[in-house]
Design an enzyme around this catalytic site. Structure first.
Site, PDB file in Angstrom:
ATOM      1  N   ARG A   1     -15.282  12.446   8.080  1.00  0.00           N
ATOM      2  CA  ARG A   1     -14.076  13.170   8.482  1.00  0.00           C
ATOM      3  C   ARG A   1     -13.704  14.233   7.470  1.00  0.00           C
ATOM      4  O   ARG A   1     -13.217  15.311   7.814  1.00  0.00           O
ATOM      5  CB  ARG A   1     -12.914  12.192   8.669  1.00  0.00           C
ATOM      6  CG  ARG A   1     -13.034  11.306   9.902  1.00  0.00           C
ATOM      7  CD  ARG A   1     -12.032  10.156   9.853  1.00  0.00           C
ATOM      8  NE  ARG A   1     -10.686  10.645   9.633  1.00  0.00           N
ATOM      9  CZ  ARG A   1      -9.762   9.996   8.924  1.00  0.00           C
ATOM     10  NH1 ARG A   1     -10.051   8.846   8.337  1.00  0.00           N
ATOM     11  NH2 ARG A   1      -8.562  10.506   8.786  1.00  0.00           N
TER      12      ARG A   1
ATOM     13  N   SER B   1      -7.917   3.804   9.145  1.00  0.00           N
ATOM     14  CA  SER B   1      -8.596   3.797   7.847  1.00  0.00           C
ATOM     15  C   SER B   1      -7.836   2.946   6.843  1.00  0.00           C
ATOM     16  O   SER B   1      -8.406   2.080   6.167  1.00  0.00           O
ATOM     17  CB  SER B   1      -8.734   5.238   7.341  1.00  0.00           C
ATOM     18  OG  SER B   1      -9.268   5.262   6.029  1.00  0.00           O
TER      19      SER B   1
ATOM     20  N   LYS C   1      -8.797  -1.615   5.678  1.00  0.00           N
ATOM     21  CA  LYS C   1      -8.994  -2.176   4.335  1.00  0.00           C
ATOM     22  C   LYS C   1      -7.941  -3.233   4.037  1.00  0.00           C
ATOM     23  O   LYS C   1      -8.234  -4.255   3.400  1.00  0.00           O
ATOM     24  CB  LYS C   1      -8.953  -1.055   3.297  1.00  0.00           C
ATOM     25  CG  LYS C   1     -10.118  -0.073   3.420  1.00  0.00           C
ATOM     26  CD  LYS C   1     -10.142   0.943   2.304  1.00  0.00           C
ATOM     27  CE  LYS C   1      -9.079   1.998   2.431  1.00  0.00           C
ATOM     28  NZ  LYS C   1      -9.362   2.975   3.496  1.00  0.00           N
TER      29      LYS C   1
ATOM     30  N   ASP D   1     -15.377   2.189   7.447  1.00  0.00           N
ATOM     31  CA  ASP D   1     -14.316   3.134   7.099  1.00  0.00           C
ATOM     32  C   ASP D   1     -14.767   4.080   5.994  1.00  0.00           C
ATOM     33  O   ASP D   1     -14.497   5.285   6.050  1.00  0.00           O
ATOM     34  CB  ASP D   1     -13.055   2.388   6.651  1.00  0.00           C
ATOM     35  CG  ASP D   1     -12.032   3.348   6.070  1.00  0.00           C
ATOM     36  OD1 ASP D   1     -11.537   4.201   6.819  1.00  0.00           O
ATOM     37  OD2 ASP D   1     -11.759   3.262   4.855  1.00  0.00           O
TER      38      ASP D   1
ATOM     39  N   HIS E   1       0.843  -1.193   0.000  1.00  0.00           N
ATOM     40  CA  HIS E   1       0.000   0.000   0.000  1.00  0.00           C
ATOM     41  C   HIS E   1       0.873   1.236   0.000  1.00  0.00           C
ATOM     42  O   HIS E   1       1.871   1.313   0.722  1.00  0.00           O
ATOM     43  CB  HIS E   1      -0.903   0.036   1.237  1.00  0.00           C
ATOM     44  CG  HIS E   1      -1.718   1.296   1.316  1.00  0.00           C
ATOM     45  ND1 HIS E   1      -2.882   1.463   0.595  1.00  0.00           N
ATOM     46  CD2 HIS E   1      -1.520   2.450   2.017  1.00  0.00           C
ATOM     47  CE1 HIS E   1      -3.369   2.664   0.847  1.00  0.00           C
ATOM     48  NE2 HIS E   1      -2.574   3.284   1.706  1.00  0.00           N
TER      49      HIS E   1
END
Length: 434
Positions: free
Chosen positions: A168, A183, A187, A161, A82
């Site tokens: 947010r 967050s 995932k 999320d 990621h």
């Protein structure tokens, strides 16, 4: 329990229990906790923070709010990568095939880009007929057959999320390390990978502008992963200037292809080798980072990574002719150079400005409903530290029409500065966190 009591408790700086966090997230997901109370709680977290246990509990609760992929029967050691986002970041297109070529199973669920240029899915869709929405059966077949999948996130992956992130975004509670980390990691955990490497970007073109901010986020995410029973490491890499030479979807696919064929820019290769080396060690495929790097470099040298990319494209329905002849990928009708006004050395290429300009050209989206133009973007001709003569091209704008090209050129003039004295190349990878 009552949401107001949990808001007050966190406002007063106390820790919430695992059960309280689970109750809050479940209530917010099913609608029994309204937006206004969740917004108040999020602001309390911004002001008072969360410890590692609370942040991990929040992550796991959001991961459990929807589908959680169980890869244990066909990809028990699956890996994932990621990035926290950047300009010109096409590492997934290169790193995925490299990892699959050495025998790892790469299970990557990606989102679409919102902001600087397109996301991984947008880049892949620049390849004609490429499918990113796969059934579970297709996902399993691809993992078993070629060891690599990059697909869109399912609608039910960490829905808490998705809902909390949208809240947010409009309540001034985005910039909070525990909420950002939860967050991202919710995932990643829901997607089922056993080993995860995180590329935390630092600099002008990144969400984290300073090394201290990036280090804090990386350390928090690594601790969440470890407390959740996953193998996780992170690197901090520079986003002061764009990664590689291209910004824009088809342009970045072409650069990824060149890289897989052994002709890519050195900074892109270095980031891929660094991230991949950590994943090989995490997954037990190499004893140390040096041995892992040698394995990965070999996949570029011997053509195995390129062959794996072709298998991946074919598996997901993409047009192999377009991949084998990347000049047939979408090309912008207008291409105009930004010329150097003086001779010297490139001192700065502002990644944020480059990303904003590429988005305004149509390579990215400001809103989720915006359409992507796969052909447009920017191609850098020089990087920081490289020499340039007056009148030579610093970059090329690829635009849909002359008007957009001229607007882009005007905006980019202030993004690149030239020094008469020699300039050192920027550092690329600052440190790792494990």
């Amino acid at each position: 329990m009552r949401a107001v009591d949990l808001i007050i408790k966190k406002r007063n700086g106390a820790q919430l229990s695992t059960e309280e966090i689970q109750w809050l997230i479940k209530g917010y997901t099913d609608g029994s906790v309204p937006d206004y109370q969740m917004a108040a709680w999020a602001m309390a977290v911004v002001l008072k923070g969360m410890d590692d246990r609370e942040t991990t509990d929040l992550t796991l609760a959001m991961a459990a709010s929807g589908d959680q992929l169980d890869l244990s029967d066909f990809a028990p050691a699956a890996v994932d990568k990621h990035s926290t986002g950047g300009v010109g970041d096409k590492t997934s297109l290169v790193l995925g095939p490299m990892l699959a070529a050495v025998g790892l199973q790469v299970a990557k669920m990606s989102g679409r880009g919102l902001g600087f240029s397109g996301g991984t899915l947008d880049k892949l869709e620049a390849i004609p007929n490429m499918r990113i929405d796969l059934s579970e059966a297709e996902f399993r077949h691809a993992m078993r057959d070629i060891g690599m999948v990059i697909m869109g996130q399912t609608a039910d992956l960490a829905p808490a999320d998705k809902k909390l992130y949208a809240l947010r975004d409009v309540t001034g509670t985005v910039e909070c390390i525990p909420l950002i980390a939860a967050s991202i990691m919710s995932k990643k955990l829901a997607a089922g990978a056993k080993s995860i490497v995180l590329d935390v970007k630092v600099g002008a073109g990144a969400f984290m502008k300073t090394l201290d901010q990036a280090r804090d986020l990386a350390q928090t995410m690594v601790r969440i992963g470890q407390l959740s029973g996953r193998n996780v490491a992170a690197i901090l890499s520079s986003m002061e200037q764009p990664l590689g030479l291209t910004i824009g979807n088809a342009l970045e696919v072409r650069e990824a292809i060149e890289t897989l064929q052994g002709h890519g820019p050195s900074d892109l290769i270095e980031v891929c080798l660094t991230l991949g080396s950590h994943l090989l060690v995490l997954a037990g495929k190499a004893q140390n980072l040096d041995a892992a790097r040698q394995q990965l470099q070999a996949t570029l040298d011997n053509g195995q990574a390129w062959a794996k990319f072709r298998e991946f494209v074919a598996q997901q329905g993409g047009d192999l002719a377009a991949v084998d002849q990347p000049e047939s990928l979408p090309i912008a009708p207008i291409q105009i150079d930004l010329l150097a006004e003086s001779s010297g050395f490139v001192q700065r290429i502002d990644a944020e400005t480059c990303g904003i300009v590429a988005t305004e050209l149509g390579a990215g989206r400001a809103r989720k409903e915006d359409a992507i133009d796969p052909a447009v973007g920017l191609v850098l001709k020089r990087k920081v530290g490289e020499p340039v003569q007056a009148g030579e091209a610093l970059l090329t704008v690829h635009a849909a029409n002359n008007e957009r090209a001229e607007i882009a050129l005007a905006a980019l003039k202030s993004a690149i500065s030239i020094s008469p004295a020699a300039v050192e190349a920027l550092p690329l990878v600052f440190e790792s966190v494990a």
